[in-house]
Structures are given as structure tokens and as C-alpha cells.
Design a protein around this motif. Structure first.
Motif, PDB file in Angstrom:
ATOM      1  N   GLY A  62      42.054  30.982  30.270  1.00 54.77           N
ATOM      2  CA  GLY A  62      43.304  30.123  30.716  1.00 54.77           C
ATOM      3  C   GLY A  62      43.721  29.725  31.873  1.00 54.77           C
ATOM      4  N   GLU A  63      45.079  29.581  32.146  1.00 50.34           N
ATOM      5  CA  GLU A  63      45.487  29.508  33.250  1.00 50.34           C
ATOM      6  C   GLU A  63      46.353  30.679  33.781  1.00 50.34           C
ATOM      7  OE1 GLU A  63      46.660  28.520  36.863  1.00 50.34           O
ATOM      8  OE2 GLU A  63      45.456  27.231  35.787  1.00 50.34           O
ATOM      9  N   PRO A  64      45.674  31.453  34.704  1.00 48.47           N
ATOM     10  CA  PRO A  64      46.125  32.722  35.247  1.00 48.47           C
ATOM     11  C   PRO A  64      47.634  32.726  35.831  1.00 48.47           C
ATOM     12  CG  PRO A  64      44.205  31.782  36.761  1.00 48.47           C
ATOM     13  CD  PRO A  64      44.287  30.858  35.664  1.00 48.47           C
ATOM     14  N   THR A  65      47.946  31.419  36.445  1.00 51.58           N
ATOM     15  CA  THR A  65      49.289  31.646  36.955  1.00 51.58           C
ATOM     16  C   THR A  65      50.356  31.423  35.928  1.00 51.58           C
ATOM     17  OG1 THR A  65      49.165  29.082  37.337  1.00 51.58           O
ATOM     18  CG2 THR A  65      48.317  30.547  39.170  1.00 51.58           C
ATOM     19  N   LEU A  66      50.093  31.224  34.357  1.00 52.36           N
ATOM     20  CA  LEU A  66      51.090  31.360  33.627  1.00 52.36           C
ATOM     21  C   LEU A  66      51.358  32.744  33.344  1.00 52.36           C
ATOM     22  CD1 LEU A  66      49.887  28.403  31.319  1.00 52.36           C
ATOM     23  CD2 LEU A  66      51.818  28.315  32.816  1.00 52.36           C
ATOM     24  N   HIS A  67      50.478  33.654  33.929  1.00 52.90           N
ATOM     25  CA  HIS A  67      50.833  35.003  33.339  1.00 52.90           C
ATOM     26  C   HIS A  67      52.272  35.324  33.960  1.00 52.90           C
ATOM     27  CE1 HIS A  67      50.651  39.687  33.371  1.00 52.90           C
ATOM     28  NE2 HIS A  67      49.905  39.657  33.007  1.00 52.90           N
ATOM     29  N   PRO A  68      52.993  36.138  33.328  1.00 50.71           N
ATOM     30  CA  PRO A  68      54.585  36.238  33.687  1.00 50.71           C
ATOM     31  C   PRO A  68      54.895  37.038  34.720  1.00 50.71           C
ATOM     32  CG  PRO A  68      54.501  37.174  31.472  1.00 50.71           C
ATOM     33  CD  PRO A  68      52.988  36.288  31.677  1.00 50.71           C
ATOM     34  N   GLN A  69      53.780  37.798  35.200  1.00 45.78           N
ATOM     35  CA  GLN A  69      53.842  38.801  36.221  1.00 45.78           C
ATOM     36  C   GLN A  69      52.729  38.363  37.099  1.00 45.78           C
ATOM     37  OE1 GLN A  69      53.981  42.141  33.449  1.00 45.78           O
ATOM     38  NE2 GLN A  69      55.562  42.937  34.797  1.00 45.78           N
ATOM     39  N   PHE A  70      52.379  37.255  37.684  1.00 45.87           N
ATOM     40  CA  PHE A  70      51.303  36.781  38.337  1.00 45.87           C
ATOM     41  C   PHE A  70      51.299  37.383  39.643  1.00 45.87           C
ATOM     42  CE2 PHE A  70      49.035  33.827  41.211  1.00 45.87           C
ATOM     43  CZ  PHE A  70      47.857  34.024  40.505  1.00 45.87           C
ATOM     44  N   GLY A  71      52.731  37.412  40.253  1.00 47.78           N
ATOM     45  CA  GLY A  71      52.794  38.046  41.656  1.00 47.78           C
ATOM     46  C   GLY A  71      52.259  39.420  41.774  1.00 47.78           C
ATOM     47  N   GLU A  72      52.841  40.320  40.638  1.00 50.17           N
ATOM     48  CA  GLU A  72      52.389  41.509  40.497  1.00 50.17           C
ATOM     49  C   GLU A  72      50.759  41.762  40.311  1.00 50.17           C
ATOM     50  OE1 GLU A  72      55.011  40.146  39.034  1.00 50.17           O
ATOM     51  OE2 GLU A  72      56.751  41.700  38.892  1.00 50.17           O
ATOM     52  N   VAL A  73      50.104  40.634  39.827  1.00 48.90           N
ATOM     53  CA  VAL A  73      48.825  40.805  39.393  1.00 48.90           C
ATOM     54  C   VAL A  73      47.930  40.468  40.750  1.00 48.90           C
ATOM     55  CG1 VAL A  73      46.851  39.466  38.440  1.00 48.90           C
ATOM     56  CG2 VAL A  73      48.651  40.078  37.083  1.00 48.90           C
ATOM     57  N   CYS A  74      48.717  39.454  41.519  1.00 50.14           N
ATOM     58  CA  CYS A  74      48.221  39.356  42.923  1.00 50.14           C
ATOM     59  C   CYS A  74      48.340  40.648  43.890  1.00 50.14           C
ATOM     60  CB  CYS A  74      48.678  38.212  43.634  1.00 50.14           C
ATOM     61  SG  CYS A  74      48.387  36.532  42.833  1.00 50.14           S
ATOM     62  N   ALA A  75      49.194  41.195  43.609  1.00 45.54           N
ATOM     63  CA  ALA A  75      49.586  42.544  44.515  1.00 45.54           C
ATOM     64  C   ALA A  75      48.363  43.535  43.979  1.00 45.54           C
ATOM     65  CB  ALA A  75      50.985  43.135  44.158  1.00 45.54           C
ATOM     66  N   LEU A  76      48.082  43.574  42.949  1.00 44.90           N
ATOM     67  CA  LEU A  76      46.927  44.630  42.309  1.00 44.90           C
ATOM     68  C   LEU A  76      45.625  44.354  43.026  1.00 44.90           C
ATOM     69  CD1 LEU A  76      48.263  45.291  38.689  1.00 44.90           C
ATOM     70  CD2 LEU A  76      48.081  47.053  40.727  1.00 44.90           C
ATOM     71  N   PHE A  77      45.448  42.934  42.925  1.00 49.55           N
ATOM     72  CA  PHE A  77      43.978  42.574  43.385  1.00 49.55           C
ATOM     73  C   PHE A  77      43.843  43.068  44.766  1.00 49.55           C
ATOM     74  CE2 PHE A  77      43.028  40.126  39.675  1.00 49.55           C
ATOM     75  CZ  PHE A  77      42.046  39.612  39.671  1.00 49.55           C
ATOM     76  N   ARG A  78      45.199  42.727  45.627  1.00 46.00           N
ATOM     77  CA  ARG A  78      45.072  42.878  47.102  1.00 46.00           C
ATOM     78  C   ARG A  78      45.105  44.423  47.179  1.00 46.00           C
ATOM     79  NH1 ARG A  78      49.568  39.317  47.007  1.00 46.00           N
ATOM     80  NH2 ARG A  78      50.880  40.913  47.256  1.00 46.00           N
ATOM     81  N   LYS A  79      45.511  45.227  46.713  1.00 47.09           N
ATOM     82  CA  LYS A  79      45.443  46.838  46.423  1.00 47.09           C
ATOM     83  C   LYS A  79      43.972  47.228  46.605  1.00 47.09           C
ATOM     84  CE  LYS A  79      47.044  50.835  43.969  1.00 47.09           C
ATOM     85  NZ  LYS A  79      47.940  51.676  42.996  1.00 47.09           N
ATOM     86  N   TYR A  80      43.029  46.605  45.558  1.00 51.01           N
ATOM     87  CA  TYR A  80      41.770  47.269  45.188  1.00 51.01           C
ATOM     88  C   TYR A  80      40.638  46.213  46.131  1.00 51.01           C
ATOM     89  CZ  TYR A  80      44.011  50.365  41.985  1.00 51.01           C
ATOM     90  OH  TYR A  80      44.708  51.185  41.296  1.00 51.01           O
ATOM     91  N   PHE A  81      40.863  45.183  46.287  1.00 53.50           N
ATOM     92  CA  PHE A  81      39.788  44.335  46.973  1.00 53.50           C
ATOM     93  C   PHE A  81      40.241  43.380  47.984  1.00 53.50           C
ATOM     94  CE2 PHE A  81      38.308  45.312  42.878  1.00 53.50           C
ATOM     95  CZ  PHE A  81      36.974  45.625  42.833  1.00 53.50           C
ATOM     96  N   PRO A  82      39.413  43.254  49.238  1.00 54.73           N
ATOM     97  CA  PRO A  82      39.695  42.526  50.226  1.00 54.73           C
ATOM     98  C   PRO A  82      39.737  41.079  49.709  1.00 54.73           C
ATOM     99  CG  PRO A  82      37.564  43.147  50.270  1.00 54.73           C
ATOM    100  CD  PRO A  82      38.165  43.860  49.338  1.00 54.73           C
ATOM    101  N   ARG A  83      40.738  40.217  50.491  1.00 57.35           N
ATOM    102  CA  ARG A  83      40.770  38.688  50.107  1.00 57.35           C
ATOM    103  C   ARG A  83      39.617  38.077  50.076  1.00 57.35           C
ATOM    104  NH1 ARG A  83      41.283  33.943  53.145  1.00 57.35           N
ATOM    105  NH2 ARG A  83      42.796  32.447  51.931  1.00 57.35           N
ATOM    106  N   GLU A  84      38.460  38.231  50.928  1.00 52.51           N
ATOM    107  CA  GLU A  84      37.481  37.780  50.950  1.00 52.51           C
ATOM    108  C   GLU A  84      36.644  37.724  49.728  1.00 52.51           C
ATOM    109  OE1 GLU A  84      36.694  41.176  53.811  1.00 52.51           O
ATOM    110  OE2 GLU A  84      38.294  39.688  53.394  1.00 52.51           O
ATOM    111  N   GLN A  85      36.793  38.964  48.949  1.00 49.77           N
ATOM    112  CA  GLN A  85      36.096  39.161  47.810  1.00 49.77           C
ATOM    113  C   GLN A  85      36.563  38.627  46.575  1.00 49.77           C
ATOM    114  OE1 GLN A  85      35.089  43.405  47.791  1.00 49.77           O
ATOM    115  NE2 GLN A  85      33.915  43.206  45.983  1.00 49.77           N
TER     116      GLN A  85
END
Length: 202
Positions: A62-85
């Protein structure tokens, strides 16, 4: 067939909602009756299941930015993986524009495709035995499938799958789900994915 651990990236499909309805979408968007939205606990379990994974981690739809909590999803990505990954796949639109700052902070790779140009996806909903009647040739083609060799395994709310299209079919046709989101699921060998392959690749 390629080992899962040799994949260049693993995708996490946080929603299969999309503002577009491309005919041959590998996520089956035109055929989805009620789009899913992965809850944050499952997003976190998906990311935790990739502990020790050193290649790409993709935020997908789909279009991931349509997730109603996309900001929180991004925060979880940052918690577990570096940006370059981290990478995100998007077709843009108003939700993408609203989340530009989070996207910039989280993802080193932004695969932006507004689908204005012609694509290369092929029809998915064709029975292989109707197009390639010879079972030996059909098996050889499945063994060399471009998706499995050049694309990515996928995590959805239904579990982990060796291939994006296998994940799509499991959701569309009410399959049994994928591998449990346990640490190291991506270390499974080719023999472990044969049941998923048998359900999807025909």
C-alpha cells in the motif's frame, strides 16, 4: 531458490491501503475488500524479529504514509535500526507531504514512485498451469522467479513470508498465515518455505 538470509531487504507492510488502485499491484490493492493497518505492537514485534539483520529494512504498503500512526511507526524504525539501513516505498500524495520530516529523519532511502509512468509489474492473478502447461518448464520458471531472486521477503499482520506476493495471496485468499514473528525467522532455509511456495507460486 535464494536463501532468505541472502535477500537485500526485508519489507514490513504496515498497511495495504493506498490512494491508487494499480491493476497489477504486487500487494493486490485493487482486490482488497478491507485494508489492514498493522498495530504498533505488531510493528515492534516485526522489527524485533529482525535482530542481527544487517541489510535493508523496508517500510511498505500500500501507501505506508496512510497508516494513521505513521509518525509512531517511524519512531519504532528509528528505535531498532539506524537510518542508513531503513527505506520507505511511497507513491506520494498528501499524507506523504504531511510526514516529510519523519521520513527524512527515519529513512535513508525513499523509493518514490507516483506511478505516472508505465510500470513493469505483470498480472498476478493468472494460474501458472494455464499459461505454462508443461510442469517441468513451470517448475523451472518458479525456481528462477524474479520476485524471489531480486525482491524481498515480507512481514504482514499475518506473519512473515518468503516473498511479497506469497504474503499478498495469503491475505487475499485467507491462507494460514506466515512464520511467527520470532527472532531469526529469516534464517530459515529453502526447505522451510516449501509450504508457502506450494500455496503461492501456482
Amino acid at each position: 531458490m535464494r536463501e532468505l538470509a541472502d535477500s537485500w531487504s526485508i519489507l514490513i507492510e504496515i498497511t495495504n491501503a493506498c490512494r491508487l488502485k494499480c491493476a497489477h499491484c504486487t500487494c493486490g490493492v485493487p482486490h482488497v475488500r478491507a485494508p489492514h493497518v498493522m498495530d504498533l505492537a505488531t510493528v515492534e514485534r516485526a522489527l524485533q524479529s529482525l535482530e542481527a539483520w544487517t541489510r535493508g529494512v523496508g517500510c511498505f504498503g500500500g501507501e505506508p504514509t496512510l497508516h494513521p500512526q505513521f509518525g509512531e511507526v517511524c519512531a519504532l524504525f528509528r528505535k531498532y535500526f539506524p537510518r542508513e539501513q531503513c527505506a520507505v516505498w511511497t507513491c506520494g500524495g498528501p499524507a506523504y507531504e504531511r510526514h516529510r520530516d519523519d521520513i527524512e529523519r527515519t529513512f535513508a532511502m525513499v523509493s518514490y514512485n507516483d506511478h505516472a509512468e508505465g510500470g513493469f509489474h505483470q498480472p498476478l492473478m493468472i494460474a501458472a498451469d494455464e499459461v505454462v502447461p508443461d510442469p517441468v518448464q513451470r517448475a523451472a520458471l518458479i525456481e528462477r522467479c524474479w520476485l524471489q531472486h531480486h525482491w524481498s521477503p515480507m512481514i504482514t499482520p499475518r506473519g512473515a513470508f518468503f516473498c511479497e506476493v506469497a504474503a499478498t495471496f495469503d491475505g487475499l485468499f485467507g491462507g494460514p498465515g506466515g512464520f511467527p514473528l520470532e527472532k531469526g525467522w529469516w534464517r530459515r532455509g529453502v526447505s522451510d518455505v516449501q509450504a508457502q511456495r506450494a500455496r503461492a507460486c501456482g
